[in-house]
Design a protein around this motif. Structure first.
Motif, PDB file in Angstrom:
ATOM      1  N   PRO A 446     -55.021 -43.852 -51.323  1.00 53.10           N
ATOM      2  CA  PRO A 446     -54.550 -45.242 -51.428  1.00 53.10           C
ATOM      3  C   PRO A 446     -55.576 -46.131 -52.125  1.00 53.10           C
ATOM      4  O   PRO A 446     -56.791 -45.902 -52.044  1.00 53.10           O
ATOM      5  CB  PRO A 446     -54.359 -45.650 -49.964  1.00 53.10           C
ATOM      6  N   ARG A 676     -53.968 -47.781 -62.033  1.00 56.30           N
ATOM      7  CA  ARG A 676     -52.817 -48.261 -61.277  1.00 56.30           C
ATOM      8  C   ARG A 676     -52.543 -49.736 -61.550  1.00 56.30           C
ATOM      9  O   ARG A 676     -51.389 -50.162 -61.611  1.00 56.30           O
ATOM     10  CB  ARG A 676     -53.046 -48.034 -59.779  1.00 56.30           C
ATOM     11  N   ALA A 680     -49.179 -51.557 -63.110  1.00 57.69           N
ATOM     12  CA  ALA A 680     -48.518 -52.693 -62.450  1.00 57.69           C
ATOM     13  C   ALA A 680     -48.517 -53.949 -63.320  1.00 57.69           C
ATOM     14  O   ALA A 680     -47.989 -54.984 -62.902  1.00 57.69           O
ATOM     15  CB  ALA A 680     -49.213 -52.978 -61.116  1.00 57.69           C
ATOM     16  N   ARG A 702     -54.654 -54.236 -52.305  1.00 56.45           N
ATOM     17  CA  ARG A 702     -53.738 -54.497 -51.177  1.00 56.45           C
ATOM     18  C   ARG A 702     -52.297 -54.560 -51.652  1.00 56.45           C
ATOM     19  O   ARG A 702     -51.386 -53.987 -51.041  1.00 56.45           O
ATOM     20  CB  ARG A 702     -54.148 -55.806 -50.502  1.00 56.45           C
ATOM     21  N   ARG A 703     -52.061 -55.253 -52.762  1.00 55.00           N
ATOM     22  CA  ARG A 703     -50.704 -55.390 -53.285  1.00 55.00           C
ATOM     23  C   ARG A 703     -50.159 -54.047 -53.767  1.00 55.00           C
ATOM     24  O   ARG A 703     -48.965 -53.750 -53.599  1.00 55.00           O
ATOM     25  CB  ARG A 703     -50.690 -56.412 -54.424  1.00 55.00           C
ATOM     26  N   LEU A 704     -51.024 -53.241 -54.387  1.00 55.17           N
ATOM     27  CA  LEU A 704     -50.584 -51.920 -54.834  1.00 55.17           C
ATOM     28  C   LEU A 704     -50.125 -51.068 -53.658  1.00 55.17           C
ATOM     29  O   LEU A 704     -49.069 -50.415 -53.714  1.00 55.17           O
ATOM     30  CB  LEU A 704     -51.719 -51.211 -55.588  1.00 55.17           C
ATOM     31  N   ASP A 705     -50.921 -51.064 -52.595  1.00 59.93           N
ATOM     32  CA  ASP A 705     -50.568 -50.242 -51.430  1.00 59.93           C
ATOM     33  C   ASP A 705     -49.318 -50.771 -50.729  1.00 59.93           C
ATOM     34  O   ASP A 705     -48.599 -50.008 -50.075  1.00 59.93           O
ATOM     35  CB  ASP A 705     -51.750 -50.191 -50.454  1.00 59.93           C
ATOM     36  N   ALA A 706     -49.057 -52.072 -50.866  1.00 59.89           N
ATOM     37  CA  ALA A 706     -47.870 -52.666 -50.235  1.00 59.89           C
ATOM     38  C   ALA A 706     -46.687 -52.700 -51.201  1.00 59.89           C
ATOM     39  O   ALA A 706     -45.630 -53.254 -50.848  1.00 59.89           O
ATOM     40  CB  ALA A 706     -48.204 -54.082 -49.769  1.00 59.89           C
ATOM     41  N   ALA A 707     -46.859 -52.107 -52.384  1.00 61.59           N
ATOM     42  CA  ALA A 707     -45.796 -52.091 -53.397  1.00 61.59           C
ATOM     43  C   ALA A 707     -45.351 -53.505 -53.772  1.00 61.59           C
ATOM     44  O   ALA A 707     -44.168 -53.754 -54.026  1.00 61.59           O
ATOM     45  CB  ALA A 707     -44.620 -51.256 -52.927  1.00 61.59           C
ATOM     46  N   GLU A 708     -46.316 -54.429 -53.836  1.00 52.94           N
ATOM     47  CA  GLU A 708     -46.028 -55.805 -54.224  1.00 52.94           C
ATOM     48  C   GLU A 708     -46.496 -56.041 -55.661  1.00 52.94           C
ATOM     49  O   GLU A 708     -47.374 -55.328 -56.157  1.00 52.94           O
ATOM     50  CB  GLU A 708     -46.749 -56.784 -53.289  1.00 52.94           C
ATOM     51  N   PRO A 709     -45.936 -57.049 -56.343  1.00 51.07           N
ATOM     52  CA  PRO A 709     -46.393 -57.355 -57.712  1.00 51.07           C
ATOM     53  C   PRO A 709     -47.884 -57.733 -57.725  1.00 51.07           C
ATOM     54  O   PRO A 709     -48.375 -58.406 -56.816  1.00 51.07           O
ATOM     55  CB  PRO A 709     -45.517 -58.540 -58.131  1.00 51.07           C
TER      56      PRO A 709
END
Length: 868
Positions: A446, A676, A680, A702-709
């Motif tokens: 992650p 990554r 994104a 944090r946003r990557l792990d939460a699948a957020e923009p």
């Protein structure tokens, strides 16, 4: 002889046919300027057709190419050059060309003195510079003499240095040709060079003029310090005017030229009046407008008229230097670029500044508190215009001095355990963490864990570096103590210098060199591999190593070579060129190592085992001779200080070499995170991750792990890169405040600083003589590993700093010059081991020395003389 045939060999100076392919770079430029009415001396072109006709008429084309091809098969460029020079000298000039040259020469005037200048088809282009490689002959008189000078110009296309330069740039010998320009010689009263942008500061609104007496060759060759005039383009006002002590001038003889002393009355007199300087500036700006870019212009003045002799694009203009305000952030604080800041010669990347400096300060604060009893933040790393500085207040410095006697027991314990703490605690812990992350599947980890792991590695690196400070300190103190004892109480006039008794020990950089040497010796036994390594450019070899390609018909030897090279990188590939982890390490970009490997494969360089053995033998002989003649007291003192220095001095390089032990995997982790963020849409390419600040990287992870923009950082990064480039062009002061920053408690510490705090503009640069000897050789200015392939055997290496990762270049160098460093720095120690002169801590060498310029390095006096 038809008129059309003659015209293919000879062209008018302003001919519309005078293109790059026909008359070369210099000739095309002169044609362009003559055609628009600029004051260019009259003359004519001897075209590339004439050169090819000469080769064909003497059957030389294939012979020359064969000689050049042999350079790739272990033959030195100078050997091939000598044979080519002979072939051309013995060749017969075709009658139709000789007649055309004689006729056009007579058209310039009977017995007229002319300049005969080489003009290659790859010369004076914006992306490359052949300056100093091709010949010019001045004050040539008579048709036969001009024909001979034309042949010698043709031959200069094939000097050893020109052959090697083109090979390094990947310019095929079949693709290059040469023309010659013949012009009436200007009997210059004064001459020089004009730049339509300031080559020192990068300012595009300046015209800088260099001027000296006589012909301009003394300036171009760097043998005289010229007057320097800086003129504002917009107003035409003179911004600055420095009148130099011009000792030499190039003058005409009945035939040829020579250098002679400038008459005493003219030495310190301006060679160019302000009125003429303004006129020249206007001409220079016209030329810049004609070309649409900054230009480097050679000029001469005779009987009050200015002539333009040559103009070419400026090939290495620095970024514009902004006027930066170098203020200390805290009142009464002092800031110094020393210790770890010496390993950070450029402005820091945003990620290193925000992620690495806090753990570095935490580790520093712990030892400051324990050893000196000061506040943890009494000494701290910070950035000023993104350069790393150590900061301390005078009150903290005073308290630390007062506390030394009171903290004696703590310091003594620290010193006793320093080596064990480094070797048994911080290094194993650092290495273990790096190995653990090397074993991880980074693609499956992650993003938050990648960043957390990166912080752990940086923390271990900081603790490691702080742990070796006592090792480095004891190495420096022990060497200084022994040197003082030896020089004052032991050494006689005929005895060897103190450093002789400290040479020949092993260390990580020396073992890395021996590893490359062993690989080269094995490669010499593999016929096809030897041939491939000899004829292939380093960058291509490095790319082949990293790929699945098999460039040899014998795959077994190639696979074995790759295996040996991989083992070398596993062991030594973590050495840092620059401690900022935004910069690559040899494990990623090994072309610099390949260059030294090729050097060894070619039979050049000294066997490092033999050199080390000679150093060890010399050390023992010197010590035994000194001990044998001393009385009991001095013998005991020498033994004690020598044993102390010989134990600690080798540990300096040993410990420093592993500072970047975790950097290869750390960079892989951060670049995986960058990959990554690219996917994104947050950054344009993965290495832009280093241009984020720690909090921004945390938010992105944090946003990557939460699948957020992910936030789009691209415009912010572009602005940071613009600022960084401007800061990089600045000269960061070694101490702040600038005035008096090196004085503490009335003592000026400037002489112990890692670089000179100020240097007057002259042809002599002062530094610290760190390795004895004196050498005159061409300079090779290198700013980082991406330029290592420019280094040629016998060059003087000129760099901001060198770290253990730079050691492979020392095997090729005739001398070393750095901006940063001192008698106890890496550059000094390794230069002594190699027996090459070194002048360190100049502060300005990379700004004032130009690549290819002859310089004299005097390691005894600590002086570097431009022009040699």
């Amino acid at each position: 002889m038809s008129s059309s045939l003659a015209n293919s060999f000879i062209l008018n100076l302003d001919s519309s046919q005078a293109t790059l392919e026909v008359v070369g770079g210099k000739g095309a430029s002169l044609a362009r300027m003559t055609a628009v009415g600029l004051p260019v001396p009259p003359g004519f072109h001897v075209t590339t057709d004439a050169y090819r006709r000469f080769l064909d008429g003497n059957n030389l084309g294939e012979k020359i190419l064969t000689e050049v091809a042999r350079v790739d098969d272990q033959h030195a460029p100078d050997e091939a050059s000598a044979r080519i020079q002979t072939l051309i000298a013995e060749g017969t000039m075709p009658a139709e060309i000789a007649a055309s040259i004689r006729q056009r020469y007579e058209d310039l005037g009977t017995d007229t003195a002319v300049a005969v200048r080489s003009s290659a088809t790859a010369e004076d282009l914006p992306e490359m510079s052949f300056a100093g490689q091709l010949e010019t002959y001045l004050n040539v008189r008579g048709g036969d003499a001009v024909i001979d000078a034309v042949k010698r110009c043709w031959a200069s296309l094939w000097t050893g240095r020109a052959i090697d330069y083109r090979r390094r740039l990947g310019i095929r010998s079949e693709e290059i040709s040469i023309a010659v320009v013949v012009q009436r010689l200007v009997p210059a009263e004064a001459a020089g060079v004009a730049f339509t942008a300031n080559p020192v500061t990068g300012a595009r609104d300046d015209v800088m003029i260099n001027a000296a007496w006589g012909l301009g060759e003394a300036i171009v060759s760097g043998r005289v310090t010229p007057d320097t005039i800086v003129i504002d383009k917009e107003s035409g006002a003179i911004r600055s005017r420095q009148i130099a002590d011009k000792e030499l001038m190039t003058v005409r003889l009945a035939e040829g030229t020579r250098e002679e002393p400038v008459p005493k009355a003219k030495r310190q007199k301006a060679a160019l009046e302000p009125r003429r300087a303004a006129e020249l500036a206007q001409l220079a700006m016209r030329i810049e407008q004609l070309y649409g870019q900054a230009m480097d212009i050679e000029w001469a003045i005779c009987d009050g008229q200015i002539f333009i002799l040559q103009a070419r694009p400026v090939t290495a203009l620095p970024e514009t230097r902004e006027a930066l305000d170098w203020k200390v952030p805290r009142a009464k604080a002092r800031c110094f670029r020393t210790s770890v800041a010496e390993l950070l010669p450029e402005p820091l990347s945003p990620l290193f500044a925000t992620l690495a400096l806090p753990p570095w300060n935490e580790a520093t604060g712990e030892i400051v508190a324990e050893a000196l009893g000061l506040r943890r933040d009494a000494v701290s790393l910070l950035t000023i215009h993104d350069y790393a500085y150590y900061q301390a207040t005078m009150s903290d410095v005073f308290r630390s001095i007062v506390a030394l006697p009171l903290r004696g027991r703590t310091l003594a314990r620290r010193m006793r355990t320093a080596e064990d703490h480094w070797a048994s605690e911080t290094r194993p812990r650092y290495a273990k963490l790096a190995r653990e992350w090397m074993a991880r599947d980074l693609a499956a980890t992650p993003a938050g864990e990648l960043l957390k792991g990166a912080k752990e590695i940086v923390k271990a690196a900081a603790e490691y570096y702080v742990s070796i400070q006592l090792v480095l300190g004891l190495a420096n103190i022990s060497e200084a103590s022994f040197t003082t004892v030896y020089n004052r109480l032991i050494k006689r006039r005929t005895d060897p210098p103190a450093m002789t008794l400290l040479l020949g020990f092993d260390s990580e950089p020396i073992r890395a060199e021996k590893s490359l040497w062993d690989m080269a010796m094995w490669s010499q036994t593999q016929g096809e591999l030897t041939d491939y390594l000899s004829r292939t450019r380093s960058m291509e070899i490095a790319a082949a190593i990293a790929s699945e390609s098999e460039p040899l018909t014998d795959p077994a030897s190639w696979h074995e070579f790759k295996s040996r090279f991989a083992r070398h990188l596993d062991h030594f590939g973590h050495a840092v060129y620059n401690l900022d982890f935004a910069k690559s390490v040899p494990a990623e970009e090994p072309s610099s190592l390949v260059e030294t490997l090729k050097f060894f494969v070619g039979g050049q360089g000294r066997n490092p085992y033999e050199r080390q053995a000679a150093g060890s033998e010399g050390r023992q002989e010197a010590a035994n001779a000194a001990l044998a003649r001393l009385g009991p007291l001095r013998r005991r003192l020498l033994k004690r200080t020598l044993r102390w220095a010989q134990h600690w001095a080798p540990l300096r390089e040993e410990s420093l070499a592993d500072v970047g032990l975790g950097w290869p995997v750390l960079r892989r982790m951060l670049r995986e995170l960058g990959r990554r963020v690219v996917a994104a849409g947050g950054i344009a390419e993965r290495d832009e991750i280093f241009w984020l600040e720690e909090k921004e990287a945390e938010d992105a992870a944090r946003r990557l792990d939460a699948a957020e923009p992910v936030e789009d950082f691209r415009s912010a990064i572009a602005e940071r890169q613009r600022i960084w480039k401007a800061e990089r062009a600045a000269a960061a002061p070694v101490a702040l405040p600038v005035k008096g920053g090196t004085r503490i408690l009335g003592l000026d510490l400037g002489r112990w600083m890692p670089e000179q705090s100020s240097q007057k503009s002259s042809d002599v640069i002062r530094g610290i003589g760190a390795s004895p000897g004196k050498v005159t050789a061409p300079a090779c200015v290198i700013h980082g590993p991406q330029e290592f392939n420019q280094m040629r055997a016998g060059d003087v290496l000129v760099a901001k700093i060198t770290t253990p990762a730079w050691t492979p270049l020392f095997a090729m160098a005739a001398g070393i010059v750095t901006d940063v460093g001192g008698p106890l720095s890496h550059s000094s120690i390794v230069a002594r081991e190699y027996g090459v002169p070194a002048v360190l801590g100049t502060g300005v060498a990379t700004q004032r020395v130009h690549g290819g310029q002859n310089i004299t390095v005097d390691g005894n006096s600590g002086l570097v003389t431009l022009g040699g």
